[in-house]
Design a protein around this motif. Structure first.
Motif, PDB file in Angstrom:
ATOM      1  N   ASN A 177      26.860  13.443  -2.664  1.00  0.00           N
ATOM      2  CA  ASN A 177      25.800  14.407  -2.984  1.00  0.00           C
ATOM      3  C   ASN A 177      24.460  13.972  -2.381  1.00  0.00           C
ATOM      4  O   ASN A 177      23.694  14.805  -1.886  1.00  0.00           O
ATOM      5  N   ALA A 178      24.221  12.649  -2.411  1.00  0.00           N
ATOM      6  CA  ALA A 178      22.948  12.150  -1.850  1.00  0.00           C
ATOM      7  C   ALA A 178      22.931  12.378  -0.336  1.00  0.00           C
ATOM      8  O   ALA A 178      21.913  12.799   0.237  1.00  0.00           O
ATOM      9  N   ILE A 179      24.073  12.119   0.324  1.00  0.00           N
ATOM     10  CA  ILE A 179      24.149  12.332   1.776  1.00  0.00           C
ATOM     11  C   ILE A 179      23.957  13.813   2.093  1.00  0.00           C
ATOM     12  O   ILE A 179      23.245  14.196   3.021  1.00  0.00           O
ATOM     13  N   ARG A 180      24.568  14.665   1.290  1.00  0.00           N
ATOM     14  CA  ARG A 180      24.443  16.118   1.513  1.00  0.00           C
ATOM     15  C   ARG A 180      22.978  16.559   1.413  1.00  0.00           C
ATOM     16  O   ARG A 180      22.474  17.272   2.285  1.00  0.00           O
ATOM     17  N   ASP A 181      22.292  16.105   0.365  1.00  0.00           N
ATOM     18  CA  ASP A 181      20.878  16.478   0.206  1.00  0.00           C
ATOM     19  C   ASP A 181      20.062  15.986   1.393  1.00  0.00           C
ATOM     20  O   ASP A 181      19.222  16.710   1.936  1.00  0.00           O
ATOM     21  N   ALA A 182      20.327  14.740   1.798  1.00  0.00           N
ATOM     22  CA  ALA A 182      19.520  14.137   2.870  1.00  0.00           C
ATOM     23  C   ALA A 182      19.754  14.848   4.201  1.00  0.00           C
ATOM     24  O   ALA A 182      18.799  15.157   4.929  1.00  0.00           O
ATOM     25  N   ILE A 183      21.009  15.141   4.524  1.00  0.00           N
ATOM     26  CA  ILE A 183      21.267  15.762   5.832  1.00  0.00           C
ATOM     27  C   ILE A 183      20.768  17.213   5.844  1.00  0.00           C
ATOM     28  O   ILE A 183      20.248  17.684   6.861  1.00  0.00           O
ATOM     29  N   LEU A 184      20.888  17.907   4.715  1.00  0.00           N
ATOM     30  CA  LEU A 184      20.374  19.284   4.685  1.00  0.00           C
ATOM     31  C   LEU A 184      18.862  19.292   4.945  1.00  0.00           C
ATOM     32  O   LEU A 184      18.358  20.122   5.709  1.00  0.00           O
ATOM     33  N   ALA A 185      18.163  18.328   4.329  1.00  0.00           N
ATOM     34  CA  ALA A 185      16.703  18.265   4.516  1.00  0.00           C
ATOM     35  C   ALA A 185      16.368  17.880   5.958  1.00  0.00           C
ATOM     36  O   ALA A 185      15.477  18.469   6.586  1.00  0.00           O
ATOM     37  N   LEU A 186      17.113  16.911   6.509  1.00  0.00           N
ATOM     38  CA  LEU A 186      16.842  16.464   7.882  1.00  0.00           C
ATOM     39  C   LEU A 186      17.081  17.597   8.882  1.00  0.00           C
ATOM     40  O   LEU A 186      16.274  17.831   9.792  1.00  0.00           O
ATOM     41  N   VAL A 187      18.187  18.310   8.704  1.00  0.00           N
ATOM     42  CA  VAL A 187      18.528  19.407   9.627  1.00  0.00           C
ATOM     43  C   VAL A 187      17.466  20.504   9.556  1.00  0.00           C
ATOM     44  O   VAL A 187      17.045  21.059  10.580  1.00  0.00           O
ATOM     45  N   LYS A 188      17.011  20.787   8.352  1.00  0.00           N
ATOM     46  CA  LYS A 188      16.001  21.842   8.166  1.00  0.00           C
ATOM     47  C   LYS A 188      14.718  21.504   8.934  1.00  0.00           C
ATOM     48  O   LYS A 188      14.106  22.366   9.565  1.00  0.00           O
ATOM     49  N   ASP A 189      14.335  20.223   8.890  1.00  0.00           N
ATOM     50  CA  ASP A 189      13.082  19.814   9.536  1.00  0.00           C
ATOM     51  C   ASP A 189      13.202  19.630  11.040  1.00  0.00           C
ATOM     52  O   ASP A 189      12.227  19.766  11.758  1.00  0.00           O
ATOM     53  N   THR A 190      14.398  19.235  11.507  1.00  0.00           N
ATOM     54  CA  THR A 190      14.494  18.798  12.901  1.00  0.00           C
ATOM     55  C   THR A 190      15.328  19.738  13.785  1.00  0.00           C
ATOM     56  O   THR A 190      14.869  20.167  14.834  1.00  0.00           O
ATOM     57  N   ILE A 191      16.571  20.031  13.370  1.00  0.00           N
ATOM     58  CA  ILE A 191      17.492  20.774  14.241  1.00  0.00           C
ATOM     59  C   ILE A 191      17.261  22.283  14.137  1.00  0.00           C
ATOM     60  O   ILE A 191      17.235  22.991  15.148  1.00  0.00           O
ATOM     61  N   ALA A 192      17.069  22.764  12.902  1.00  0.00           N
ATOM     62  CA  ALA A 192      16.957  24.215  12.691  1.00  0.00           C
ATOM     63  C   ALA A 192      15.825  24.862  13.498  1.00  0.00           C
ATOM     64  O   ALA A 192      16.045  25.896  14.155  1.00  0.00           O
ATOM     65  N   PRO A 193      14.621  24.276  13.499  1.00  0.00           N
ATOM     66  CA  PRO A 193      13.520  24.988  14.179  1.00  0.00           C
ATOM     67  C   PRO A 193      13.765  25.212  15.668  1.00  0.00           C
ATOM     68  O   PRO A 193      13.198  26.127  16.258  1.00  0.00           O
ATOM     69  N   LYS A 194      14.603  24.361  16.288  1.00  0.00           N
ATOM     70  CA  LYS A 194      14.779  24.476  17.745  1.00  0.00           C
ATOM     71  C   LYS A 194      16.092  25.136  18.136  1.00  0.00           C
ATOM     72  O   LYS A 194      16.373  25.295  19.324  1.00  0.00           O
ATOM     73  N   SER A 195      16.927  25.490  17.172  1.00  0.00           N
ATOM     74  CA  SER A 195      18.285  25.870  17.550  1.00  0.00           C
ATOM     75  C   SER A 195      18.335  27.196  18.321  1.00  0.00           C
ATOM     76  O   SER A 195      19.118  27.346  19.253  1.00  0.00           O
ATOM     77  N   GLN A 196      17.482  28.124  17.952  1.00  0.00           N
ATOM     78  CA  GLN A 196      17.453  29.409  18.674  1.00  0.00           C
ATOM     79  C   GLN A 196      17.040  29.183  20.138  1.00  0.00           C
ATOM     80  O   GLN A 196      17.609  29.777  21.054  1.00  0.00           O
ATOM     81  N   ALA A 197      16.080  28.284  20.337  1.00  0.00           N
ATOM     82  CA  ALA A 197      15.610  28.003  21.708  1.00  0.00           C
ATOM     83  C   ALA A 197      16.706  27.315  22.515  1.00  0.00           C
ATOM     84  O   ALA A 197      16.903  27.621  23.699  1.00  0.00           O
ATOM     85  N   PHE A 198      17.434  26.406  21.891  1.00  0.00           N
ATOM     86  CA  PHE A 198      18.534  25.744  22.602  1.00  0.00           C
ATOM     87  C   PHE A 198      19.603  26.767  22.997  1.00  0.00           C
ATOM     88  O   PHE A 198      20.168  26.706  24.073  1.00  0.00           O
ATOM     89  N   ASP A 199      19.867  27.719  22.105  1.00  0.00           N
ATOM     90  CA  ASP A 199      20.868  28.753  22.417  1.00  0.00           C
ATOM     91  C   ASP A 199      20.415  29.576  23.621  1.00  0.00           C
ATOM     92  O   ASP A 199      21.185  29.841  24.537  1.00  0.00           O
ATOM     93  N   ARG A 200      19.138  29.952  23.618  1.00  0.00           N
ATOM     94  CA  ARG A 200      18.617  30.792  24.717  1.00  0.00           C
ATOM     95  C   ARG A 200      18.657  30.067  26.048  1.00  0.00           C
ATOM     96  O   ARG A 200      19.022  30.627  27.068  1.00  0.00           O
ATOM     97  N   SER A 201      18.259  28.792  26.019  1.00  0.00           N
ATOM     98  CA  SER A 201      18.144  28.057  27.290  1.00  0.00           C
ATOM     99  C   SER A 201      19.469  27.433  27.695  1.00  0.00           C
ATOM    100  O   SER A 201      19.635  27.029  28.845  1.00  0.00           O
TER     101      SER A 201
END
Ligand SMILES: Cc1cc2nc3c(=O)[nH]c(=O)nc-3n(C[C@H](O)[C@H](O)[C@H](O)COP(=O)(O)OP(=O)(O)OC[C@H]3O[C@@H](n4cnc5c(N)ncnc54)[C@H](O)[C@@H]3O)c2cc1C
Length: 387
Positions: free
Chosen positions: A11-35
């Motif tokens: 559960n701790a790993i799940r919380d941590a990775i969800l927060a990390l992905v939200k801050d780092t991977i999510a904001p750029k994912s649409q741009a990575f898809d486009r490019s």
């Protein structure tokens, strides 16, 4: 929120990775898809944060975490960026795990630390133009010559080909032996004679590179053979069992985003003077999506939990992939329907769910092959007590 099916650490790993992905991977994912640019920075970041090679013993650079913990990470990444999720999944379940389970201590020490830190990316090359579902019919040859092998052949559709630093390549040492001749080799990107095709122009997971791997008399020293001669096919099937759990998790991640986005839209979009979520036609769709998501998630976590039972539980792994991937495609289409015309527009990022979901029914064994795996075992010896 803590899930009762997970232990405290998971559960701790799940919380941590969800927060990390939200801050780092999510904001750029649409741009990575486009490019369609390979998201190497995501892999490097995941390595620095300790999310690569999670199941590997810490003495080789891993985290000693459970298989389920690693599965939770695939799901969380896929919810934001299915392209990064498949790169991650192949790197961990097919490449790192191959070395971790079947490598010698010398190979583990040589390869695993860099792969676990994100300093090197791994790929897995089994598919050929004429042998996809029937991988055992491969033609790539490995001919022993003194203390090395010479590899010749072509692999197609290889995830991360041209970007990865190391390749687990499957080749036959004797075609007359069928699957008993298949052998695995670790080949570096810069090996003379190793070439790559251009990136395939794909429907979805566009930021993940998929290319041909061409072996033109590539010389591989004996110490880079993974496992014994003839052990490659059973190793590949063992690794694909885990890979299928990973693709199930990728599908669950896509489903969770489809539901989350659909719920938010159903609450806010008004037609006929009220939010569309107040119409029964929309509500039923949402209820079915939530029910399927819950079922797919439980199947995937159960499969991950039983990963260590190995091929004995192959039907469970196949069922998780089959169910989750087919539901992911359906839910992605459902989300577009709930968004109406806006769902069809790139700007809203919902059409991407369908483009990214479709391949989950194809790679690491198609839905038809999953049904074959399940049915053939059911008809032989599989104990229904397992399900
Ligand atoms: C984006 C992407 C990434 C990939 N990454 C990798 C990778 O990293 N490494 C790698 O080695 N491979 C990779 N693959 C290859 C993938 O695993 C194969 O595409 C897949 O196994 C199917 O093989 P095929 O494409 O040759 O289809 P085929 O095997 O030719 O199948 C065509 C159709 O026939 C059906 N079919 C075949 N046999 C049967 C049967 N016995 N009964 C019923 N139906 C059957 C299939 O289900 C499918 O619908 C990737 C593929 C894609 C699309």
């Amino acid at each position: 929120m803590a899930l009762s099916i997970l232990n405290e650490e998971e559960n701790a790993i799940r919380d941590a990775i969800l927060a990390l992905v939200k801050d780092t991977i999510a904001p750029k994912s649409q741009a990575f898809d486009r490019s369609a640019v390979f998201p190497r920075e995501n892999m490097e970041m995941l390595g620095r944060q300790g999310y690569l090679g999670m199941i590997v013993d810490p003495k080789w650079g891993g985290a000693g975490a459970s298989y389920l913990a690693q599965t939770l990470v695939v799901e969380a990444i896929a919810a934001a960026d299915p392209a990064t999720a498949v790169i991650y999944e192949v790197h961990n379940s097919l490449h790192i795990e191959g070395i971790w389970r079947f490598g010698t201590d010398e190979q583990r020490a040589r390869f695993l630390p860099a792969l676990c830190q994100g300093d090197a990316i791994g790929a897995f090359a089994i598919t050929e133009a004429e042998s996809g579902s029937n991988a055992a019919a491969m033609r790539t040859r490995a001919v022993k010559s003194g203390s090395e092998y010479r590899l010749n052949g072509r692999k197609v559709f290889i995830t991360s080909a041209g970007e990865a630093d190391w390749y687990i390549v499957f080749a036959t040492v004797d075609p007359t032996l069928g699957e008993k001749g298949i052998t695995a080799f670790l080949v570096p990107k810069d090996a003379p004679g190793l070439h790559f095709g251009p990136p395939e122009d794909k429907l979805g997971i566009r930021a993940s590179r998929t290319s041909e791997v061409i072996l033109d008399d590539v010389r591989v020293p004996e110490e880079n053979r993974l496992g014994q001669e003839g052990q490659g096919y059973s190793m590949a099937l063992f690794l694909l069992d885990g890979g299928r759990i990973g693709i199930a998790a990728q599908s669950v991640g896509i489903m969770s985003t489809a539901l989350e986005r659909s719920l938010a839209y159903a609450r806010e979009r008004e037609q006929f003077g009220r939010p569309i979520g107040q119409f029964e036609g929309v509500q039923w769709r949402l209820a079915d999506m939530a029910t399927d998501l819950h079922a797919a998630r439980l199947m995937t976590y159960e499969a991950a939990h039983r990963r260590e039972e190995g091929p004995a539980q192959r039907p469970l792994f196949a069922m998780a992939k089959l169910f989750a991937s087919e539901k992911a495609v359906q839910h992605a289409a459902d989300a577009i329907q709930i968004f109406g015309g806006y769902g069809y527009m790139r700007e809203y990022g919902v059409e991407r769910l369908l483009r990214d979901a479709k391949v989950t029914e194809i790679y690491e064994g198609t839905s038809e092959i999953m049904r074959l795996v399940i049915a053939s075992r059911l008809l032989k010896e599989y104990d229904l007590g397992n399900i």
